[in-house]
Motif scaffolding. Structure first.
Motif, PDB file in Angstrom:
ATOM      1  N   PRO A 175      19.886 -36.290  -5.973  1.00 32.32           N
ATOM      2  CA  PRO A 175      21.208 -35.846  -5.497  1.00 32.32           C
ATOM      3  C   PRO A 175      21.164 -35.202  -4.108  1.00 32.32           C
ATOM      4  CG  PRO A 175      20.691 -34.923  -7.669  1.00 32.32           C
ATOM      5  CD  PRO A 175      19.435 -35.497  -7.128  1.00 32.32           C
ATOM      6  N   GLY A 176      19.971 -35.147  -3.523  1.00 30.42           N
ATOM      7  CA  GLY A 176      19.851 -34.732  -2.132  1.00 30.42           C
ATOM      8  C   GLY A 176      20.314 -33.310  -1.864  1.00 30.42           C
ATOM      9  N   LEU A 177      20.861 -33.125  -0.669  1.00 33.30           N
ATOM     10  CA  LEU A 177      21.228 -31.771  -0.239  1.00 33.30           C
ATOM     11  C   LEU A 177      22.383 -31.191  -1.057  1.00 33.30           C
ATOM     12  CD1 LEU A 177      20.938 -32.013   3.650  1.00 33.30           C
ATOM     13  CD2 LEU A 177      19.256 -31.188   1.989  1.00 33.30           C
ATOM     14  N   ALA A 178      23.047 -32.019  -1.861  1.00 31.33           N
ATOM     15  CA  ALA A 178      24.157 -31.486  -2.661  1.00 31.33           C
ATOM     16  C   ALA A 178      23.681 -30.346  -3.552  1.00 31.33           C
ATOM     17  CB  ALA A 178      24.765 -32.592  -3.517  1.00 31.33           C
ATOM     18  N   VAL A 179      22.421 -30.457  -4.076  1.00 35.41           N
ATOM     19  CA  VAL A 179      21.940 -29.393  -4.961  1.00 35.41           C
ATOM     20  C   VAL A 179      21.291 -28.246  -4.181  1.00 35.41           C
ATOM     21  CG1 VAL A 179      21.748 -30.801  -7.044  1.00 35.41           C
ATOM     22  CG2 VAL A 179      19.808 -30.680  -5.479  1.00 35.41           C
ATOM     23  N   ARG A 180      21.350 -28.342  -2.847  1.00 40.62           N
ATOM     24  CA  ARG A 180      20.832 -27.238  -2.024  1.00 40.62           C
ATOM     25  C   ARG A 180      21.946 -26.629  -1.183  1.00 40.62           C
ATOM     26  NH1 ARG A 180      15.296 -30.327  -0.115  1.00 40.62           N
ATOM     27  NH2 ARG A 180      14.392 -30.454  -2.201  1.00 40.62           N
ATOM     28  N   CYS A 181      23.151 -27.166  -1.349  1.00 37.41           N
ATOM     29  CA  CYS A 181      24.303 -26.648  -0.620  1.00 37.41           C
ATOM     30  C   CYS A 181      25.185 -26.044  -1.708  1.00 37.41           C
ATOM     31  CB  CYS A 181      24.991 -27.815   0.097  1.00 37.41           C
ATOM     32  SG  CYS A 181      26.326 -27.322   1.181  1.00 37.41           S
ATOM     33  N   LEU A 182      24.932 -24.775  -2.018  1.00 39.96           N
ATOM     34  CA  LEU A 182      25.606 -24.150  -3.162  1.00 39.96           C
ATOM     35  C   LEU A 182      27.055 -23.846  -2.811  1.00 39.96           C
ATOM     36  CD1 LEU A 182      22.670 -24.109  -3.981  1.00 39.96           C
ATOM     37  CD2 LEU A 182      22.880 -21.721  -4.626  1.00 39.96           C
ATOM     38  N   GLY A 183      27.925 -24.078  -3.778  1.00 36.11           N
ATOM     39  CA  GLY A 183      29.348 -23.872  -3.496  1.00 36.11           C
ATOM     40  C   GLY A 183      29.943 -25.147  -2.938  1.00 36.11           C
ATOM     41  N   ASP A 184      30.901 -24.990  -2.016  1.00 37.32           N
ATOM     42  CA  ASP A 184      31.615 -26.159  -1.479  1.00 37.32           C
ATOM     43  C   ASP A 184      30.706 -27.050  -0.644  1.00 37.32           C
ATOM     44  OD1 ASP A 184      34.014 -25.498  -2.564  1.00 37.32           O
ATOM     45  OD2 ASP A 184      34.644 -24.274  -0.829  1.00 37.32           O
ATOM     46  N   ILE A 185      30.830 -28.355  -0.877  1.00 33.83           N
ATOM     47  CA  ILE A 185      30.080 -29.294  -0.043  1.00 33.83           C
ATOM     48  C   ILE A 185      31.010 -29.842   1.023  1.00 33.83           C
ATOM     49  CG2 ILE A 185      28.805 -31.468  -0.042  1.00 33.83           C
ATOM     50  CD1 ILE A 185      27.997 -30.831  -2.904  1.00 33.83           C
ATOM     51  N   THR A 186      30.788 -29.419   2.261  1.00 34.27           N
ATOM     52  CA  THR A 186      31.579 -29.948   3.373  1.00 34.27           C
ATOM     53  C   THR A 186      30.593 -30.459   4.419  1.00 34.27           C
ATOM     54  OG1 THR A 186      31.529 -27.858   4.582  1.00 34.27           O
ATOM     55  CG2 THR A 186      33.364 -28.169   3.033  1.00 34.27           C
ATOM     56  N   TRP A 187      31.070 -31.324   5.291  1.00 29.61           N
ATOM     57  CA  TRP A 187      30.205 -31.863   6.347  1.00 29.61           C
ATOM     58  C   TRP A 187      29.633 -30.728   7.205  1.00 29.61           C
ATOM     59  CZ3 TRP A 187      27.455 -35.909   6.968  1.00 29.61           C
ATOM     60  CH2 TRP A 187      26.914 -36.211   8.224  1.00 29.61           C
ATOM     61  N   GLU A 188      30.489 -29.770   7.519  1.00 29.77           N
ATOM     62  CA  GLU A 188      30.055 -28.660   8.370  1.00 29.77           C
ATOM     63  C   GLU A 188      28.924 -27.859   7.719  1.00 29.77           C
ATOM     64  OE1 GLU A 188      32.864 -25.561   8.656  1.00 29.77           O
ATOM     65  OE2 GLU A 188      31.563 -24.431  10.026  1.00 29.77           O
ATOM     66  N   ARG A 189      29.057 -27.586   6.428  1.00 29.85           N
ATOM     67  CA  ARG A 189      28.009 -26.814   5.737  1.00 29.85           C
ATOM     68  C   ARG A 189      26.729 -27.646   5.598  1.00 29.85           C
ATOM     69  NH1 ARG A 189      28.637 -24.367   0.595  1.00 29.85           N
ATOM     70  NH2 ARG A 189      27.446 -22.580   1.321  1.00 29.85           N
ATOM     71  N   LEU A 190      26.887 -28.948   5.340  1.00 28.32           N
ATOM     72  CA  LEU A 190      25.704 -29.811   5.238  1.00 28.32           C
ATOM     73  C   LEU A 190      24.942 -29.849   6.561  1.00 28.32           C
ATOM     74  CD1 LEU A 190      27.159 -32.829   3.205  1.00 28.32           C
ATOM     75  CD2 LEU A 190      25.342 -31.285   2.450  1.00 28.32           C
TER      76      LEU A 190
ATOM     77  N   LYS B  51      24.858 -27.518   8.841  1.00 25.08           N
ATOM     78  CA  LYS B  51      24.199 -26.212   8.989  1.00 25.08           C
ATOM     79  C   LYS B  51      22.884 -26.214   8.217  1.00 25.08           C
ATOM     80  CE  LYS B  51      27.874 -23.103   8.770  1.00 25.08           C
ATOM     81  NZ  LYS B  51      28.611 -22.035   8.085  1.00 25.08           N
ATOM     82  N   LEU B  52      22.988 -26.677   6.973  1.00 26.19           N
ATOM     83  CA  LEU B  52      21.807 -26.715   6.103  1.00 26.19           C
ATOM     84  C   LEU B  52      20.736 -27.637   6.690  1.00 26.19           C
ATOM     85  CD1 LEU B  52      20.309 -26.154   3.473  1.00 26.19           C
ATOM     86  CD2 LEU B  52      21.739 -27.853   2.341  1.00 26.19           C
ATOM     87  N   ARG B  53      21.170 -28.800   7.187  1.00 25.37           N
ATOM     88  CA  ARG B  53      20.224 -29.758   7.779  1.00 25.37           C
ATOM     89  C   ARG B  53      19.485 -29.140   8.961  1.00 25.37           C
ATOM     90  NH1 ARG B  53      22.958 -34.609   5.827  1.00 25.37           N
ATOM     91  NH2 ARG B  53      24.943 -34.114   6.767  1.00 25.37           N
ATOM     92  N   ALA B  54      20.247 -28.444   9.806  1.00 23.92           N
ATOM     93  CA  ALA B  54      19.635 -27.854  11.006  1.00 23.92           C
ATOM     94  C   ALA B  54      18.609 -26.789  10.606  1.00 23.92           C
ATOM     95  CB  ALA B  54      20.719 -27.254  11.899  1.00 23.92           C
ATOM     96  N   ALA B  55      18.966 -25.943   9.644  1.00 22.52           N
ATOM     97  CA  ALA B  55      18.047 -24.877   9.221  1.00 22.52           C
ATOM     98  C   ALA B  55      16.823 -25.468   8.538  1.00 22.52           C
ATOM     99  CB  ALA B  55      18.779 -23.922   8.271  1.00 22.52           C
ATOM    100  N   ASP B  56      17.045 -26.460   7.699  1.00 29.38           N
ATOM    101  CA  ASP B  56      15.948 -27.105   6.973  1.00 29.38           C
ATOM    102  C   ASP B  56      14.959 -27.753   7.949  1.00 29.38           C
ATOM    103  OD1 ASP B  56      15.101 -27.996   4.172  1.00 29.38           O
ATOM    104  OD2 ASP B  56      15.146 -29.903   5.268  1.00 29.38           O
ATOM    105  N   ALA B  57      15.517 -28.361   8.987  1.00 30.65           N
ATOM    106  CA  ALA B  57      14.659 -29.037   9.974  1.00 30.65           C
ATOM    107  C   ALA B  57      13.784 -28.019  10.715  1.00 30.65           C
ATOM    108  CB  ALA B  57      15.512 -29.831  10.960  1.00 30.65           C
ATOM    109  N   ILE B  58      14.348 -26.842  10.992  1.00 38.94           N
ATOM    110  CA  ILE B  58      13.556 -25.798  11.666  1.00 38.94           C
ATOM    111  C   ILE B  58      12.411 -25.341  10.764  1.00 38.94           C
ATOM    112  CG2 ILE B  58      13.616 -23.387  12.472  1.00 38.94           C
ATOM    113  CD1 ILE B  58      16.492 -23.995  13.488  1.00 38.94           C
ATOM    114  N   PHE B  59      12.723 -25.126   9.486  1.00 40.24           N
ATOM    115  CA  PHE B  59      11.699 -24.699   8.529  1.00 40.24           C
ATOM    116  C   PHE B  59      10.573 -25.744   8.458  1.00 40.24           C
ATOM    117  CE2 PHE B  59      10.969 -23.465   3.775  1.00 40.24           C
ATOM    118  CZ  PHE B  59       9.939 -22.622   4.140  1.00 40.24           C
TER     119      PHE B  59
END
Ligand code: XMP
Length: 517
Positions: free
Chosen positions: A397-412, A414-422
């Motif tokens: 299910p990909g980032l959906a299970v790591r984007c807690l709460g509302d799944i919006t393009w903007e939040r995804l 944000k998560l992608r950018a932070a994940d890539a830095i990590f």
């Protein structure tokens, strides 16, 4: 050319948690090994003409009602090594006596040779082994002699060198028996006369031949997820049948940064495969708009994924495609084939669901015989890049299970950018292949107050998760260096707009799970 699987070892599974490990150790010695439930038919077990048999350990006691027993046909003419319960089953079957031991033995023990013999040849006279048993051999069957003893087991190893039958009370397959691999080597090469002909490269030649034989001139469809197994299956099929292969890649919009582009670049660009890339991002976002409950997210995604893939599959079927390839690997096969009576640990499969019943394909599963590390070697040999071959696991299910709460393009995003830095910083610190088994970022449905320059901020919180594990069933949180965590946190808050606080998850599994949802 002979099949590299012939002349190997059949491992008979009595339900030990270490059974797969026996097969892996044998293969590491370049001899093919396959695992069979103890009640599999003789035809199945002997299909690749094994030269010898290893009986695994197991949780039972041989005299218990319904306890698994050694197959009767195995009692004649074949080299056999019984391990722990396997040794007891061998003893019982051949008329020896097994009895409960006064002291159960779990953990490390010392054994010493009492007789030179082919099984323990060239091993130290005293050696450390890993025991895990309640019962022990009271009297070996006729023709057997004791080969090694421990304080608690007069028959820590026994054998009948004439009939080439051996048993060990300890586990040679685990790392806690440091000379276990040498013992297995003696059994394979000196007792059974196996040849070291199993290797990932030998496998590729054989697999190419088998795939061509199975599919002839027909076309084959494969769903590429970007994960290791489907990628290697694709590269192998491409080598075997080239233009007859058509791959389908569904971009759910829930993948990590640059992943969809990388899939297209590697498979279409570098490997030259026919690739249909379907961008279903809008559909997924649309259907996930109001869904926040974890199980509901999984259901929506699973269904939409199948529907999207089925549309492509239907189209290809109408063009005459009859075969569907899958990246099934050996641990999946063993788990689903284990005898119901002996399988004590059943892994729950996360990605259930199949194609609708009107779509019927013949399956091609070229990696069915391989362990994960062998899949990786094959991928490397076929020229796949390290970033794919050594990719950490990523949930369906990909980032959906790591984007807690509302799944919006903007939040995804944000998560992608932070994940890539990590990931970037872990890579620079050399901790992606070693030091972490899985590492990722999780965007929380929480805002917190912060200060940036002269401004008060009120933005989202991100959690970092990194774990070490062998099997993903249990896991510990990775002890990442503080300086690394500091750098990651600093970069994320500075570079990713909308995140002003970073935390590190220090929960092991159990009681936590690896993912947050
Ligand atoms: P948990 O969170 O259960 O995860 O400790 C164990 C491993 O499984 C992965 N995981 C999934 N994989 N579909 C998948 O294909 C899923 O729904 C799913 N949920 C968890 C997780 O990333 C970890 O490697």
């Amino acid at each position: 050319m002979t099949d590299p699987r012939s002349g190997g070892i059949a491992v008979i599974d009595f339900g030990s948690q270490y059974t797969q490990l026996i097969a892996r150790r044998v293969r590491e010695l370049n001899v093919y090994a396959e695992v069979f439930p103890y009640d599999a038919s003789r035809e199945k077990i002997t299909a690749h003409n094994p030269r010898g048999y290893i009986l695994s350990g197991g949780p039972n006691s041989v005299y218990e009602e319904g306890a698994p027993q050694m197959p009767r046909w195995l009692m004649k003419d074949f080299p056999v090594l019984g391990v722990c319960y396997g040794m007891q089953a061998l003893t019982h079957a051949l008329g020896g006596i097994v009895a409960p031991s006064e002291e159960r033995e779990f953990g490390p023990a010392q054994i010493h040779h009492t007789q030179d013999n082919p099984l323990l040849h060239n091993l130290p006279d005293n050696m450390q082994v890993w025991m895990s048993h309640g019962d022990r051999i009271e009297q070996p069957p006729e023709g057997f002699i004791g080969l090694a003893a421990s304080d608690n087991s007069p028959y820590a190893a026994m054998g009948d060198p004439v009939r080439k039958l051996y048993g060990v009370q300890f586990h040679p397959e685990v790392a806690h028996t440091p000379h276990g691999k040498d013992l297995l080597r003696n059994f394979l090469f000196d007792v059974c006369g196996c040849e070291p002909k199993w290797s990932p490269l030998a496998f590729i030649d054989e697999a190419v031949r088998t795939i061509r034989e199975q599919v002839g001139e027909e076309r084959v469809m494969l769903a590429l997820s970007g994960g290791v197994d489907s990628a290697v299956a694709g590269a192998l099929l491409n080598k075997a049948i080239g233009s007859q292969l058509v791959c389908v890649f569904v971009n759910t919009g829930l993948l990590r940064k640059d992943e969809p582009e990388q899939v297209v670049q590697v498979f279409r660009g570098e490997q030259g495969m026919n690739l249909i890339a379907v961008d279903a991002t809008e559909d997924f976002l649309d259907q996930l708009k109001t869904v926040t409950e974890p199980e509901a997210k999984r259901k929506v995604i699973g269904k939409l994924f199948i529907d999207t893939f089925a549309n492509q599959a239907r189209e290809l079927a109408s063009e005459g495609v009859k075969f569907l390839a899958q990246g099934t690997i050996y641990p999946d096969v063993i788990e689903s084939a284990a005898s119901s009576k002996t399988a004590h640990v059943i892994k729950s499969h996360h990605n259930v669901g199949g194609l609708p019943p009107d779509l019927k394909f013949q399956l091609v599963e070229p990696l069915r015989d391989l362990f994960k590390d062998e899949v990786r070697s094959v991928g490397t040999a076929l020229g796949l890049p390290e970033s794919i071959v050594w990719r950490q696991p990523f949930p369906g299910p990909g980032l959906a299970v790591r984007c807690l709460g509302d799944i919006t393009w903007e939040r995804l995003e944000k998560l992608r950018a932070a994940d890539a830095i990590f990931t970037d910083e872990l890579g620079k610190a050399g901790m992606l292949r070693q030091g972490t088994s899985q590492a990722f970022a999780v965007l929380l449905p929480v805002k917190s107050v912060g200060v940036m320059g002269d401004y008060r901020t009120y933005e989202e919180v991100l959690a970092l998760r990194a774990v070490t594990t062998d099997d993903f069933m249990t896991a510990d949180w990775a002890r990442l260096p503080y300086d690394l965590l500091a750098k990651v946190s600093n970069r994320i808050v500075n570079e990713v707009r909308g995140i002003n606080r970073v935390t590190y998850d220090i929960t092991s599994k159990p009681p936590g799970t690896i993912e947050w949802e």
